[in-house]
Design an enzyme around this catalytic site. Structure first.
Site, mmCIF file in Angstrom:
data_model
loop_
_atom_site.group_PDB
_atom_site.id
_atom_site.type_symbol
_atom_site.label_atom_id
_atom_site.label_comp_id
_atom_site.label_asym_id
_atom_site.label_seq_id
_atom_site.Cartn_x
_atom_site.Cartn_y
_atom_site.Cartn_z
ATOM 1 C CD GLU B 53 -1.792 -2.522 1.403
ATOM 2 O OE1 GLU B 53 -0.679 -2.521 2.098
ATOM 3 O OE2 GLU B 53 -2.397 -3.365 1.075
ATOM 4 C CG HIS B 121 -12.088 -7.559 5.167
ATOM 5 N ND1 HIS B 121 -11.419 -8.641 5.878
ATOM 6 C CD2 HIS B 121 -11.153 -7.383 3.968
ATOM 7 C CE1 HIS B 121 -10.450 -9.034 5.085
ATOM 8 N NE2 HIS B 121 -10.243 -8.513 3.984
#
Ligand code: TPP
Lengths: 358, 352
Positions: B53, B121
């Site tokens: 990321e 999530h």
């Protein structure tokens, strides 16, 4: 303003100065020498500013002038992907001076004037930003430049030409994941990128010696796993540095692949003003070493050397005097340059103006 | 009608063809998958990155420095936390560098709960994001808004984060995207990659039209008298549903504002509505300590203390280490329809 050229030695045009198997023309050596001295004078002026109250925190690159001058002189300088992108850290002033930055630009930043074109008096010394030269803003955040470098190189690879991306940082910072990211992103199979990955290894973090926290012999050894070639060079030797940088740049420019260059350098005033910025005596000084060589080769005399130092100091003093007379930021400057003008923003069409109002 | 994720895909296609987008990238963003939520299927400039990321954000910044126009995806906002310092730097580049470099990047990432995502999530990101000065943050709750906000995010020459409500990615709107075929099935056949082998698949894009929703403009989704409700993302359609039910059951009516832009937020619209109703309830699902809604409450108190008939309030996610997988956890951690309806009814009924 004194020029980079040494006027009294026209006869030396053909002389070569040697270092091991390599050499450089004497006039180039003299030019490099003068640039190194000017960079040092600017840094030493800024150190004094940090002690006199004309500035606050100082951090910079005394001890790295040999390598950085040779780097700056060989940069393909310009704006846009046809030219080199520079992702510097806070010890690259000598590269900027070698590229032609007037001392006053560095001094203005240290003096926090609103005329500071690099940061508007906002950032620490040595935190440059110059669009016309592709010098992207330097941050104090260790290693983040290494994740941005593949981005500029990605555009350059697509663009074609021979522009490369050069990213610089210290040795301790290579422990950050961002350094590993740089290796991975610049060596993706089929998408290798023209990134010159430079490590200026002074063997220190702030106070932590490299050998106490790193087992690898050379930082460039880490490139091997990714097929990234590299070289270690004595960054205190301008002749060796010049050629190592030349080879590395040539490789990136033509092969459009990454290359690692680890320059062993000195840190002559400690980490920063926080650690006192005192002159250390137990590390070699690249300027003294080079002057010894130039004197030994008979291409310069002590009187001329003294003059060059004198002129450089005078130039720094003048720059300071001028900067101290220039305007400072005001409260009205606080928000300036937050946002670029946008035709799709109903609240901030021009720039940031504080929290949204009714 | 297109789903929200199809709308995003069409906006990105429009961006590639007409707004100068040069690179759309992230983990599994390129072929064959086209994004774990399919947001990037069939796009000409989409490519797969290493699973990194920080590398993704850095790549976007570098591309922007060199004159490109990147749209980067963080696969789930839950995995953007390790990029926070880079996001801070991306937001300050123009300011720190005295205007030398703008930072025209778009970062899109699915945010919030509602997909039974359990601990890793289900995060929300807007409260973290709103603290990143120099950024603009948007969060659509309908496909058409997703299209219009994405086009503006691309067009804006500053860093813009597009938060996509995970729970609404497959939800359809009630308005066509300009250029979208009327028939859902036709659209699907044109732009959804087939299941199975996609080696030779190519999308057939509809002739899309530009549609820019200005940043900083909220949408008044319901108009009413009894209270103002400000929300966005997953909770927005729940607020609308609750408003409609409360109108039908008790005759209460609400101004329901879909903020759409979290920063800059439409203070004008909030302020105007408070002056009308004297009551404000802010609803989102991010955790409740230093929640973005608390910032709005502070502004409400500063500007409208004496205009309020009852105490202003916010309904938010619980300050909890995570959202548990058993739905009992999720239902009791982030606001659901019954909580929202209850809070709206209370604020409408409280005596002034
Ligand atoms: C991410 C981050 N961590 C810590 C610091 C504090 N810090 C500033 S310089 C420094 C040492 C850096 O050493 P090195 O990378 O070798 O570079 P040098 O200063 O020696 O040139 C540290 C720890 C920082 N600026 N950024």
């Amino acid at each position: 303003m004194p020029s980079d050229r040494n006027p009294g030695h026209a006869l030396l045009a053909d002389a070569q100065i040697r270092s091991g198997k390599e050499s450089l023309p004497a006039d180039l050596c003299l030019r490099i020498h003068r640039l190194m001295v000017r960079s040092r004078a600017m840094e030493e002026r800024m150190i004094k500013m940090s002690k006199s109250g004309e500035g606050y925190f100082w951090i910079g690159g005394p001890g790295e002038e040999a390598f950085n001058t040779c780097l700056g002189l060989q940069v393909k300088k310009g704006e846009g992907p046809a030219y080199d992108y520079l992702h510097f850290h806070y010890r690259n002033s000598a590269a900027m001076i070698a590229m032609g930055m007037p001392m006053i630009e560095g001094i203005r930043q240290m003096a926090m004037t609103v005329t500071d074109t690099h940061s508007l008096g906002r950032n620490f010394a040595g935190h440059y930003a110059k669009k016309e030269w592709n010098v992207v803003p330097v941050t104090s955040v260790i290693e983040v430049q290494y994740v941005m470098a593949p981005g500029t190189a990605h555009v350059q690879k697509r663009y074609g030409g021979d522009g490369i991306t050069i990213v610089c940082g210290g040795d301790a910072g290579t422990a950050e994941g961002d350094f590993a990211s740089c290796l991975i992103w610049s060596s993706r199979p089929g998408h290798e990128l023209p990134v010159l990955i430079v490590i200026e290894n002074n063997r220190w973090g702030i106070s932590t010696p490299a050998e106490s926290v790193h087992a690898e012999k050379h930082i460039i050894d880490r490139g091997k796993a990714f097929g990234i070639e590299g070289e270690v060079v004595d960054g205190n030797d301008p002749i060796a540095s010049w050629h190592a940088i030349r080879r590395a740049m040539e490789y990136c420019r033509t092969k459009r692949r990454p290359f690692m260059l680890e320059a062993m350098v000195s840190r002559l005033y400690g980490h920063s003003s926080s650690s006192g910025a005192l002159r250390v005596k137990d590390e070699p000084c690249c300027i003294e070493l080079f002057e010894k060589k130039l004197l030994g080769e008979g291409v310069i005399d002590q009187e001329t050397i003294d003059q060059i130092h004198e002129q450089a100091r005078a130039e720094a003093d003048e720059a300071l005097e001028q900067a101290m007379n220039e305007p400072r930021p005001t409260a009205a400057d606080v928000y300036r340059y937050t946002y670029a003008p946008s035709r799709v923003d109903a609240v901030y069409p021009d720039d940031y103006t504080g929290l949204p109002e009714a | 009608m297109a789903t929200l994720v199809q709308a995003v895909r069409m906006a990105l296609h429009y961006g590639e063809e007409h707004l100068g987008v040069t690179d759309i990238f992230g983990e599994d963003v390129g072929p064959p998958l086209g994004g774990v939520f399919t947001a990037t299927q069939g796009l000409r400039t989409a490519w797969n990155t290493p699973l990194d990321e920080r590398g993704i954000v850095g790549m976007a910044m570098g591309i922007a420095y060199a004159g490109g126009k990147p749209v980067a995806e963080i696969q789930f906002c839950d995995y953007g936390f390790n990029t926070i310092d880079l996001l801070k730097v991306a937001g300050n580049q123009r300011w720190a560098g005295a205007g030398n470099f703008a930072m025209p990047i778009v970062l899109m990432t699915p945010s919030g709960s509602g997909i039974r995502g359990s601990l890793y999530h289900s995060h929300s990101f807007e409260s973290w994001a709103a603290r990143l000065a120099g950024w603009k943050i948007v969060m659509p709750s309908t496909p058409l808004d997703a299209y219009g906000l994405m086009l503006s995010a691309i067009e804006d020459p500053n860093p813009v984060m597009v938060l996509l409500p995970k729970a609404l990615l497959r939800v359809r709107g009630d308005k066509l995207i300009p250029g979208e075929p009327e028939d859902e099935q036709t659209l699907k056949e044109m732009i959804d990659a087939p299941v199975g082998d996609r080696t030779h698949w190519k999308p057939r894009w509809p002739k899309l039209e530009p549609y820019f929703i200005p940043l900083g403009v909220a949408s008044l989704v319901r108009e009413g008298q009894n209270a103002t409700v400000v929300s966005y993302g997953r909770t927005l359609p729940l607020c609308v549903q609750a408003a409609d039910q409360l109108t039908e059951e008790f005759g209460y009516t609400f101004d329901v504002l879909d903020l759409r832009s979290i920063f800059p937020y439409d203070w004008k619209a909030i302020s105007r509505s408070i002056l009308k109703t004297g009551r404000i309830l802010i609803i989102n699902e991010d955790t409740e300590v230093t929640n973005f809604g608390e910032h709005l409450l502070r502004r409400v108190i500063d500007h409208h203390f004496y205009d309020l008939l009852v105490r202003p309030r916010a309904l938010m996610g619980k300050h909890n280490p995570g959202i548990g997988l058993n739905q009992e956890y999720e239902r009791n951690t982030v606001p659901q329809l019954p909580h929202i309806k209850q809070a709206m009814r209370e604020i409408a009924e409280e005596e002034a």
